[in-house]
Design an enzyme around this catalytic site. Structure first.
Site, PDB file in Angstrom:
ATOM      1  N   GLY A  38      42.539  43.290  41.027  1.00 17.02           N
ATOM      2  CA  GLY A  38      41.347  42.664  41.584  1.00 17.02           C
ATOM      3  C   GLY A  38      40.114  43.475  41.245  1.00 17.02           C
ATOM      4  CB  CYS A  41      33.414  43.471  46.320  1.00 15.08           C
ATOM      5  SG  CYS A  41      33.460  43.820  44.617  1.00 15.08           S
ATOM      6  N   GLY A  98      42.083  41.349  47.279  1.00 18.70           N
ATOM      7  CA  GLY A  98      40.711  40.885  47.451  1.00 18.70           C
ATOM      8  C   GLY A  98      40.505  39.409  47.188  1.00 18.70           C
ATOM      9  N   GLY A  99      39.485  38.864  47.858  1.00 16.53           N
ATOM     10  CA  GLY A  99      39.057  37.502  47.595  1.00 16.53           C
ATOM     11  C   GLY A  99      39.802  36.439  48.374  1.00 16.53           C
TER      12      GLY A  99
END
Ligand code: XMP
Length: 508
Positions: free
Chosen positions: A320, A327, A359-360
């Site tokens: 990621g 971020c 992440g995300g």
């Protein structure tokens, strides 16, 4: 059987042929076509959600809490491990200041051993004031009293010191001496220990050898907890597992050494760009000193990056670059790979090192996508933010209610990127007026306020229930089976969304 492949090219079939389909795509670009369901109860206590975290560590649940200083310290890591996942203690401690991070690891490792191998100890001559201070600092309700090389002399509990003047006297004056204690001889199994404790009506059972040397301590609370947490992530001694992050320069090897002494289960070398000369040097030096310690490295977002880390002998890889909630890497550098594409490409790097999808992930359904496209576990930051177990204070902020001309106080906690100015400033221990220098470092993260909520435990339970529902919709009986079925025939599942169907699916 007839198949409909919607907007995705029927030419592409099998997992190998998805490159064009996933190019430029992330979680919200797809939805999955429901299949004939073969399970009757979508129950996380029955459905197998086990997965590989790393080459040598298996988890019963594919959830890992992010190594961020506003997400994972001991309280979060304890709940994650109790619920079958894993927490990674962040490296947001000042360079050279290693002990605070070690202490967090110790808190997890001591939390729930069935046999506490190294219980907090005092001597009969220790002052009561010092003993009470140790109880407060460590939150241990019982101290073992030993003399010389761990000869058991007695036990001192909170109750023994509750109503006494602790400014006077020594431990010897209040402890229950060994002659009056029930002790277990040798290494008892859990069943035998439990029976003995029930028969003799005791809540603590020190274990000693035939010379009276302390071998460990068993507490009734730990036995009950162990029985209530069938999915917990434990090491071979029954202690909860925990990971800790280090950097790739500065004090990282010394830090690793101390963390290893505290029995950390996995070290994560975590830097913004893991496919780099800095990482190569760090892994080589780490492996020279710690050839057998479970090592995760990251972050990368390409197959080359994965191969580069795998060849250096890491046990899992974090994938990621830039999808994370806190971020700003993509905004500030224009580098990164959409997370679903990154997982797919990294998963195709042809090696056996598990990937952590980092992440995300903003909605529960995206967890399944991350696991189908390449991740074996997911690392979550924002999804756990604001919960009781995250570090940081709750602050009351005034929020103006829409449609009403008044404001109310709402509790918030802070979530910040580990590369945000604020997090860097704390790590460097600089004063406010040095901000100008900080700007030059090039922050790649933001700080946001998130509503404070209750415990993270119900959030984990919700995620797991939804994952089981996904498995049911996908026509599988377990997470592993759904991953295999998807890999065998992804086109049976995948629907690429148009702008309007994306809106219909994910905008509420
Ligand atoms: P979520 O979306 O779950 O992501 O909040 C957690 C992950 O975000 C990464 N992270 C950062 N990435 N700058 C970055 O480029 C930062 O300041 C930052 N802080 C966290 C990290 O991989 C984490 O696990």
């Amino acid at each position: 059987m007839e198949r409909h492949y919607d907007s995705i090219s029927a030419m592409a079939s099998g997992f190998d042929a998805l490159a064009d389909v996933v190019r430029g795509a992330t979680f919200d670009d797809f939805i999955l076509r429901p299949q004939y369901s073969v399970i009757e109860r979508r129950d996380p206590s029955v459905i197998d959600l086990s997965c590989r975290f790393s080459t040598n560590i298996t988890l019963q649940r594919p959830l890992v809490s992010a190594n961020m200083d506003t997400v994972t310290r001991a309280p979060m890591a304890i709940v994650q491990a109790e619920e079958g996942g894993l927490g990674i203690i962040d490296r947001g401690f000042r360079n050279g200041d290693i002990e605070p991070q070690v202490r967090e690891v110790e808190k997890v490792k001591r939390m729930q051993h069935v046999i506490i191998r190294d219980p907090y100890a005092v001597t009969p001559q220790t002052s009561l004031a010092d003993a009470v201070a140790m109880m407060r600092r460590t939150r241990a309700g019982t101290l073992v009293v030993v003399e010389g090389p761990r000869r058991l002399m007695g036990l001192l509990t909170e109750r023994d010191v509750r109503f006494v003047n602790t400014r006077e006297g020594t431990v010897a004056s209040r402890m229950t001496p060994v002659e009056s204690l029930v002790t277990g001889l040798g290494e008892l199994t859990l069943d035998v220990a439990e029976r003995l404790m029930v028969e003799r009506k005791v809540k603590k059972l020190p274990l000693v050898d035939k010379n009276g040397t302390l071998l460990g301590l068993i507490t009734a609370k730990d036995i009950t907890r162990q029985e209530r947490l069938p999915f917990a992530t434990r090491d071979s001694h029954g202690r909860l597992r925990v990971g800790a992050a280090i950097g790739a320069t500065g004090d990282y090897l010394e830090r690793a050494e101390e963390l290893v002494k505290a029995h950390v289960d996995v070290i994560v070398i975590d830097i913004a760009h893991g496919h780099s000369v800095v990482m190569a040097k760090a892994i080589d030096a780490f492996r020279k000193q710690f050839p057998n310690i479970e090592l995760v490295a990251g972050n990368v977002a390409t197959a080359d990056g994965v191969r580069f880390l795998a060849e250096r002998g890491v046990n899992a890889i974090k994938v990621g670059i830039g999808p994370g909630g806190g971020c700003t890497t993509r905004l500030t550098t224009s580098f990164g790979v959409p997370q679903l594409q990154a997982l797919y490409e990294c998963g195709r790097a042809k090696n056996d090192v598990p990937l952590i999808a980092d992440g995300g992930i903003k909605r529960h359904g995206a967890i399944l996508e991350a696991l189908l496209f390449g991740g074996e576990t997911v690392m979550l930051g924002s999804m756990f933010a604001g919960t009781e177990e995250t570090p940081g204070d709750v602050v009351q902020k005034s929020v103006v209610l829409p449609d009403q001309q008044r404001s109310v106080k709402v509790p918030f906690k802070v979530l910040r990127g580990m590369a945000s100015i604020q997090a860097i400033r704390d790590r460097l221990d600089v004063e406010d007026d040095e901000v100008v220098d900080l700007e030059a470092i090039g922050a790649e993260g933001t700080e946001v306020s998130v509503p404070a909520r209750g415990s993270v435990r119900p959030i984990i339970h919700d995620i797991l229930k939804h994952l089981c529902s996904s498995i049911s919709y996908g026509g599988a009986k377990s997470l592993a089976e759904l991953r295999n079925m998807f890999r065998d025939d992804p086109m049976k599942y995948l629907v690429k969304l148009s702008g309007s169907s994306k809106k219909e699916s994910y905008e509420r």
